[in-house]
Design a protein around this motif. Structure first.
Motif, PDB file in Angstrom:
ATOM      1  N   ALA A 124       9.472   8.226  11.466  1.00  0.00           N
ATOM      2  CA  ALA A 124       8.264   8.932  11.900  1.00  0.00           C
ATOM      3  C   ALA A 124       7.532   8.006  12.852  1.00  0.00           C
ATOM      4  O   ALA A 124       7.824   6.802  12.914  1.00  0.00           O
ATOM      5  CB  ALA A 124       7.376   9.302  10.710  1.00  0.00           C
ATOM      6  N   ALA A 125       6.588   8.558  13.597  1.00  0.00           N
ATOM      7  CA  ALA A 125       5.847   7.734  14.548  1.00  0.00           C
ATOM      8  C   ALA A 125       5.175   6.573  13.825  1.00  0.00           C
ATOM      9  O   ALA A 125       4.378   6.793  12.915  1.00  0.00           O
ATOM     10  CB  ALA A 125       4.808   8.588  15.267  1.00  0.00           C
ATOM     11  N   PRO A 126       5.482   5.317  14.183  1.00  0.00           N
ATOM     12  CA  PRO A 126       4.943   4.173  13.440  1.00  0.00           C
ATOM     13  C   PRO A 126       3.430   4.087  13.479  1.00  0.00           C
ATOM     14  O   PRO A 126       2.802   3.711  12.486  1.00  0.00           O
ATOM     15  CB  PRO A 126       5.592   2.967  14.128  1.00  0.00           C
ATOM     16  CG  PRO A 126       6.037   3.459  15.463  1.00  0.00           C
ATOM     17  CD  PRO A 126       6.380   4.896  15.268  1.00  0.00           C
ATOM     18  N   GLU A 127       2.824   4.464  14.623  1.00  0.00           N
ATOM     19  CA  GLU A 127       1.361   4.400  14.691  1.00  0.00           C
ATOM     20  C   GLU A 127       0.709   5.388  13.725  1.00  0.00           C
ATOM     21  O   GLU A 127      -0.355   5.115  13.147  1.00  0.00           O
ATOM     22  CB  GLU A 127       0.874   4.649  16.125  1.00  0.00           C
ATOM     23  CG  GLU A 127       1.210   6.000  16.712  1.00  0.00           C
ATOM     24  CD  GLU A 127       2.593   6.070  17.355  1.00  0.00           C
ATOM     25  OE1 GLU A 127       2.863   7.052  18.039  1.00  0.00           O
ATOM     26  OE2 GLU A 127       3.385   5.120  17.151  1.00  0.00           O
ATOM     27  N   ARG A 156       0.834  -1.207   0.000  1.00  0.00           N
ATOM     28  CA  ARG A 156       0.000   0.000   0.000  1.00  0.00           C
ATOM     29  C   ARG A 156       0.867   1.255   0.000  1.00  0.00           C
ATOM     30  O   ARG A 156       0.558   2.241  -0.681  1.00  0.00           O
ATOM     31  CB  ARG A 156      -0.919  -0.010   1.229  1.00  0.00           C
ATOM     32  CG  ARG A 156      -2.007   1.049   1.188  1.00  0.00           C
ATOM     33  CD  ARG A 156      -3.028   0.826   2.279  1.00  0.00           C
ATOM     34  NE  ARG A 156      -3.697  -0.458   2.138  1.00  0.00           N
ATOM     35  CZ  ARG A 156      -4.672  -0.871   2.954  1.00  0.00           C
ATOM     36  NH1 ARG A 156      -5.069  -0.105   3.959  1.00  0.00           N
ATOM     37  NH2 ARG A 156      -5.238  -2.038   2.765  1.00  0.00           N
ATOM     38  N   LEU A 157       1.976   1.229   0.745  1.00  0.00           N
ATOM     39  CA  LEU A 157       2.874   2.383   0.761  1.00  0.00           C
ATOM     40  C   LEU A 157       3.567   2.543  -0.588  1.00  0.00           C
ATOM     41  O   LEU A 157       3.766   3.675  -1.054  1.00  0.00           O
ATOM     42  CB  LEU A 157       3.909   2.231   1.881  1.00  0.00           C
ATOM     43  CG  LEU A 157       4.894   3.398   2.043  1.00  0.00           C
ATOM     44  CD1 LEU A 157       4.161   4.728   2.221  1.00  0.00           C
ATOM     45  CD2 LEU A 157       5.837   3.146   3.213  1.00  0.00           C
ATOM     46  N   PRO A 206      -3.043  11.373   4.916  1.00  0.00           N
ATOM     47  CA  PRO A 206      -1.712  11.831   4.487  1.00  0.00           C
ATOM     48  C   PRO A 206      -0.600  11.136   5.283  1.00  0.00           C
ATOM     49  O   PRO A 206      -0.747  10.895   6.484  1.00  0.00           O
ATOM     50  CB  PRO A 206      -1.743  13.336   4.769  1.00  0.00           C
ATOM     51  CG  PRO A 206      -3.193  13.692   4.721  1.00  0.00           C
ATOM     52  CD  PRO A 206      -3.916  12.510   5.277  1.00  0.00           C
ATOM     53  N   LEU A 207       0.483  10.834   4.612  1.00  0.00           N
ATOM     54  CA  LEU A 207       1.608  10.181   5.279  1.00  0.00           C
ATOM     55  C   LEU A 207       2.269  11.137   6.267  1.00  0.00           C
ATOM     56  O   LEU A 207       2.348  12.340   6.014  1.00  0.00           O
ATOM     57  CB  LEU A 207       2.626   9.711   4.245  1.00  0.00           C
ATOM     58  CG  LEU A 207       2.159   8.640   3.261  1.00  0.00           C
ATOM     59  CD1 LEU A 207       3.248   8.352   2.237  1.00  0.00           C
ATOM     60  CD2 LEU A 207       1.764   7.360   3.987  1.00  0.00           C
ATOM     61  N   PRO A 208       2.766  10.624   7.396  1.00  0.00           N
ATOM     62  CA  PRO A 208       3.430  11.499   8.364  1.00  0.00           C
ATOM     63  C   PRO A 208       4.771  11.994   7.820  1.00  0.00           C
ATOM     64  O   PRO A 208       5.388  11.345   6.973  1.00  0.00           O
ATOM     65  CB  PRO A 208       3.628  10.588   9.581  1.00  0.00           C
ATOM     66  CG  PRO A 208       3.695   9.216   9.000  1.00  0.00           C
ATOM     67  CD  PRO A 208       2.750   9.223   7.833  1.00  0.00           C
ATOM     68  N   LEU A 254       1.016   3.743  10.218  1.00  0.00           N
ATOM     69  CA  LEU A 254       0.074   2.639  10.037  1.00  0.00           C
ATOM     70  C   LEU A 254      -1.349   3.156   9.869  1.00  0.00           C
ATOM     71  O   LEU A 254      -2.098   2.678   9.011  1.00  0.00           O
ATOM     72  CB  LEU A 254       0.160   1.683  11.229  1.00  0.00           C
ATOM     73  CG  LEU A 254       1.526   1.011  11.458  1.00  0.00           C
ATOM     74  CD1 LEU A 254       1.469   0.102  12.671  1.00  0.00           C
ATOM     75  CD2 LEU A 254       1.964   0.234  10.231  1.00  0.00           C
ATOM     76  N   CYS A 255      -1.725   4.141  10.673  1.00  0.00           N
ATOM     77  CA  CYS A 255      -3.068   4.722  10.551  1.00  0.00           C
ATOM     78  C   CYS A 255      -3.249   5.398   9.192  1.00  0.00           C
ATOM     79  O   CYS A 255      -4.313   5.297   8.572  1.00  0.00           O
ATOM     80  CB  CYS A 255      -3.312   5.724  11.673  1.00  0.00           C
ATOM     81  SG  CYS A 255      -3.599   4.970  13.287  1.00  0.00           S
ATOM     82  N   ALA A 256      -2.206   6.095   8.739  1.00  0.00           N
ATOM     83  CA  ALA A 256      -2.290   6.782   7.450  1.00  0.00           C
ATOM     84  C   ALA A 256      -2.527   5.793   6.316  1.00  0.00           C
ATOM     85  O   ALA A 256      -3.295   6.059   5.389  1.00  0.00           O
ATOM     86  CB  ALA A 256      -1.022   7.583   7.198  1.00  0.00           C
ATOM     87  N   LEU A 257      -1.890   4.627   6.398  1.00  0.00           N
ATOM     88  CA  LEU A 257      -2.046   3.632   5.343  1.00  0.00           C
ATOM     89  C   LEU A 257      -3.397   2.926   5.433  1.00  0.00           C
ATOM     90  O   LEU A 257      -4.046   2.671   4.415  1.00  0.00           O
ATOM     91  CB  LEU A 257      -0.912   2.607   5.430  1.00  0.00           C
ATOM     92  CG  LEU A 257       0.493   3.148   5.114  1.00  0.00           C
ATOM     93  CD1 LEU A 257       1.544   2.102   5.431  1.00  0.00           C
ATOM     94  CD2 LEU A 257       0.594   3.586   3.656  1.00  0.00           C
ATOM     95  N   ILE A 258      -3.821   2.621   6.640  1.00  0.00           N
ATOM     96  CA  ILE A 258      -5.083   1.901   6.814  1.00  0.00           C
ATOM     97  C   ILE A 258      -6.280   2.791   6.507  1.00  0.00           C
ATOM     98  O   ILE A 258      -7.254   2.361   5.887  1.00  0.00           O
ATOM     99  CB  ILE A 258      -5.176   1.340   8.250  1.00  0.00           C
ATOM    100  CG1 ILE A 258      -4.100   0.263   8.456  1.00  0.00           C
ATOM    101  CG2 ILE A 258      -6.568   0.756   8.515  1.00  0.00           C
ATOM    102  CD1 ILE A 258      -3.962  -0.207   9.886  1.00  0.00           C
ATOM    103  N   LEU A 259      -6.207   4.073   6.937  1.00  0.00           N
ATOM    104  CA  LEU A 259      -7.338   4.990   6.784  1.00  0.00           C
ATOM    105  C   LEU A 259      -7.197   5.902   5.571  1.00  0.00           C
ATOM    106  O   LEU A 259      -8.019   6.802   5.373  1.00  0.00           O
ATOM    107  CB  LEU A 259      -7.477   5.837   8.052  1.00  0.00           C
ATOM    108  CG  LEU A 259      -7.690   5.054   9.352  1.00  0.00           C
ATOM    109  CD1 LEU A 259      -7.727   5.997  10.538  1.00  0.00           C
ATOM    110  CD2 LEU A 259      -8.946   4.200   9.284  1.00  0.00           C
TER     111      LEU A 259
END
Length: 247
Positions: free
Chosen positions: A167-170, A73-74, A181-183, A173-178
């Motif tokens: 960057a903060a991993p959470e 996805r990334l 925008p990427l952090p 992960l949220c950016a990819l799942i939801l």
């Protein structure tokens, strides 16, 4: 026609036809006669053989979709999805299992991209997939009040590793799942991945990071205590989580 040599020839034919740089199959070392080699040549040009090659490509992509869905996805978010096809063409199929495929994909991605988010995520996701297929072995807790503990050395355990996210991993992960925008890259975010860690991963402290780096090779407890008197508590915690093991 020896079955073993026939199987070798057909496997190499598939590798050659799915490679980005196809090479003519060299059958000289195989125990095949001229008629058998001619038959293999005819087979390589058949529609059925092409279907077999296409099915192998499809199945390898399906394995990656299961083993590393967030990495894929990334790649799409970064408009680098063409790397999947490049990987399939450049890397022969060596196993039908998910973890070897994921490991090979991780190596390819880390060698062919410089994006820090992508590199961290593919290492992280590959480690998690390996842990899911890893059978935990019992590890005795450290006896903190026993002098004999000082006779032990500790080293990072199999299947455990420290992954440095930029960057903060959470947030990633949220950016990819939801589909957010990427952090932005904002510094080091060390993450401990291990089979004994709750849910297999968590943020690592600066002291844990230091101990894990030191324990890339076996370290005696005395040497760790000399480098930091509070390291014993960190070592106890990491051993209990099976991130470190006693040797």
């Amino acid at each position: 026609m020896p079955l073993h040599d026939l199987q070798i020839a057909m496997v190499e034919m598939i590798h050659s036809h799915t490679s980005a740089c196809p090479e003519k199959l060299d059958c000289k070392r195989l125990d095949l006669n001229e008629a058998e080699r001619a038959w293999l040549h005819e087979l390589s040009e058949s529609k059925g053989f092409q279907v077999t090659c296409d099915v192998q490509k499809w199945w390898r992509k399906a394995r990656l979709q299961i083993a590393a869905p967030l990495t894929l996805r990334l790649l799409e978010r970064l408009q680098l999805q063409a790397l999947v096809e490049e990987y399939i063409c450049a890397t022969p199929c060596r196993s039908l299992y998910f973890v070897p495929e994921a490991m090979a994909f991780k190596t390819f991605i880390c060698e062919h991209t410089a994006d820090p988010l992508l590199q961290a995520l593919t290492v992280f996701e590959c480690a998690l997939k390996a842990i899911h297929e890893y059978r935990l072995s019992p590890v005795s807790p450290m006896e903190t009040n026993s002098n004999r503990c000082r006779n032990f050395s500790v080293v990072i355990a199999p299947m455990s590793q420290l992954v440095e996210f930029p960057a903060a991993p959470e947030k990633l992960l949220c950016a990819l799942i939801l589909n957010q925008p990427l952090p932005t890259v904002d510094g080091a975010h060390p993450v401990l991945v291990g089979p004994g860690v709750k849910k297999y991963w968590r943020a690592a402290t600066a002291m844990e990071k230091g101990v894990l780096h030191q324990c890339a090779t076996p370290q005696s407890l005395d040497s760790l205590l000399e480098k930091g008197p509070h390291n014993i508590r960190v070592v106890e915690r990491l051993v209990s989580e099976r991130a470190l093991r006693l040797v």
